[in-house]
Design a protein around this motif. Structure first.
Motif, PDB file in Angstrom:
ATOM      1  N   ASN A  99       1.141  -1.010  -0.023  1.00  0.00           N
ATOM      2  CA  ASN A  99       0.025   0.396  -0.267  1.00  0.00           C
ATOM      3  C   ASN A  99       1.047   1.021   0.174  1.00  0.00           C
ATOM      4  N   LYS A 100       0.664   2.092  -0.129  1.00  0.00           N
ATOM      5  CA  LYS A 100       0.471   3.259  -0.662  1.00  0.00           C
ATOM      6  C   LYS A 100       1.705   4.032   0.875  1.00  0.00           C
ATOM      7  N   ASP A 102       2.625   1.606   2.705  1.00  0.00           N
ATOM      8  CA  ASP A 102       3.546   0.396   3.661  1.00  0.00           C
ATOM      9  C   ASP A 102       5.264   1.323   2.792  1.00  0.00           C
ATOM     10  N   GLU A 175      -3.311   5.739   9.776  1.00  0.00           N
ATOM     11  CA  GLU A 175      -3.706   4.118   8.972  1.00  0.00           C
ATOM     12  C   GLU A 175      -2.056   2.828   9.222  1.00  0.00           C
ATOM     13  N   GLN A 257       0.790 -10.110  -0.224  1.00  0.00           N
ATOM     14  CA  GLN A 257      -0.330  -9.395   0.477  1.00  0.00           C
ATOM     15  C   GLN A 257      -0.237 -10.284   1.488  1.00  0.00           C
ATOM     16  N   ARG A 264       0.189  -6.198   9.391  1.00  0.00           N
ATOM     17  CA  ARG A 264      -0.480  -4.921   9.365  1.00  0.00           C
ATOM     18  C   ARG A 264      -1.885  -4.500  10.365  1.00  0.00           C
TER      19      ARG A 264
END
Length: 394
Positions: A99-100, A102, A175, A257, A264
């Motif tokens: 993800n952005k 990360d 986030e 993923q 996360r």
């Protein structure tokens, strides 16, 4: 396919299970055929046609970039280059899984990951031309500067991941994010990797350790470094481990993923071992013909990550000749851009390098600078003498 086994706990944790040297998660085989896996297939089932073509485009473009960078070094425009041909699937698959928010900590070969994080690939060459210690601002892309000190980035990655933990503890609305620490099979023998995994496991840090096992640590074959697959080390730290076919972009994407979701969501670190192959030299200062056989290289060419995805895209009617020809043109445009940008950089200011070794002037550095200046001046003196001799002869 038996690269990992799912236990019955609520977190759905995968534990490495004494994986054999020939075992690895594979979703797309060498012939371009899809295989099913109950844990990982769901991660690719919803991928759009555009995304699948994008995986191929990324791999093709970064391979063309790598070829151009190698040519620039051979032509004297770079001091050194670190090729990555053969490892495109491992890098594009893992990079596109992030993800952005990360953050990636690369070594010095993650050109494909750089592409997925939005870097202008020409910026990578500033370091190898010697005009910069970096070349980009990591805060803009969450892609850290290249690390030339073997395995040092794994420590930095765990520290950053622990920082993410503390930020979220202070503000739960932050986030969720995770870190990917890239390293090679050679770096896996460094103490830094062991220490990083100990800290990550102890503090349940949200970090994915991504080892690109390309079978050779310069001239040392993998079997000299480890008698077992690297993924089996995960059990010693009490963390999940996944061994994946590193030339299968779909399997790499799915495994990364899963690992990032795991990290996360507060379940701690994961070790991924991507089994791949360095087709060319370790760096442009290396000659692999001195230590490995041509037959081995030819065998791995049959496992080429681009060829197998192309076979799948054509078989499924997802891409045609026009698509692949268009990519060749895109690759040539990228190469022209990189060459033009590199040549426009000018040369390195070596004296500036001496000035920034320490924060303050140092007598030893001053002595070394004086030696360098005398050495450089000797070439001018020699040229003057030659010019004078030729003028007298005329």
């Amino acid at each position: 396919m038996g690269a990992a086994q799912q236990t019955g706990d609520s977190a759905g944790v995968l534990r490495s299970n004494e994986v054999g040297p020939d075992e690895a998660l594979q979703l797309l085989d060498e012939d371009g055929a899809i295989h099913q896996d109950s844990t990982f297939s769901p991660y690719i089932q919803e991928l759009s046609q555009e995304t699948l073509r994008g995986f191929y485009a990324d791999m093709a473009l970064v391979r063309r970039f790598d070829t151009e960078a190698t040519a620039l070094q051979r032509q004297g425009e770079l001091a050194l280059w670190v090729p990555m041909v053969g490892q495109e699937a491992a890098q594009i698959g893992s990079g596109r899984a992030m993800n952005k928010a990360d953050y990636a900590f690369p070594t010095y070969r993650e050109h494909g990951v750089a592409l997925t994080r939005g870097l202008d690939l020409a910026d990578l060459l500033k370091l190898f031309r010697g005009i910069s210690n970096g070349g980009w601002d990591p805060r803009e892309t969450n892609f850290h500067l290249y690390t030339l000190v073997l395995a040092a980035q794994t420590l930095h990655a765990v520290g950053y991941a622990m920082g993410i933990q503390r930020d979220r503890a202070a503000d739960p609305s932050t986030e969720a994010a995770a870190v990917v620490a890239y390293f090679g099979d050679g770096a896996s023998s460094e103490g830094d990797v062991h220490e990083s995994m100990v800290f990550a496991a102890s503090y349940n840090a949200p970090v994915v350790f991504f080892c690109q096992n390309n079978n050779w640590a310069i001239s040392v074959p993998f079997e000299v470094q480890s008698k077992i697959p690297l993924v089996n080390r995960a059990g010693g730290y009490g963390i999940p481990g996944i061994r994946v076919d590193g030339n299968d972009v779909l399997a790499v994407y799915a495994a990364t993923q899963w690992a990032l979701d795991h990290a996360r969501n507060g379940h701690g670190p994961v070790l991924i071992e991507a089994s791949t192959y360095r087709v060319g030299a370790h760096t442009t200062a290396d000659d692999p013909t001195k230590y490995r056989l041509l037959a081995e290289e030819e065998l791995w060419k049959t496992k080429d990550p681009l060829a197998r995805l192309e076979a799948y895209l054509r078989a499924e009617g997802l891409a045609d000749d026009e698509f692949f020809e268009g990519l060749k043109n895109d690759g040539d445009e990228l190469a022209a851009h990189v060459r033009k940008a590199t040549l426009a950089l000018g040369g390195a200011d070596i004296r500036q390098k001496f000035a920034t070794v320490y924060a303050q002037a140092h007598p030893l550095v001053a002595e070394e600078l004086a030696w360098f200046e005398n050495y450089e001046a000797s070439f001018s003196d020699a040229e003057t003498q030659i010019s004078g001799t030729q003028g007298g002869a005329a």
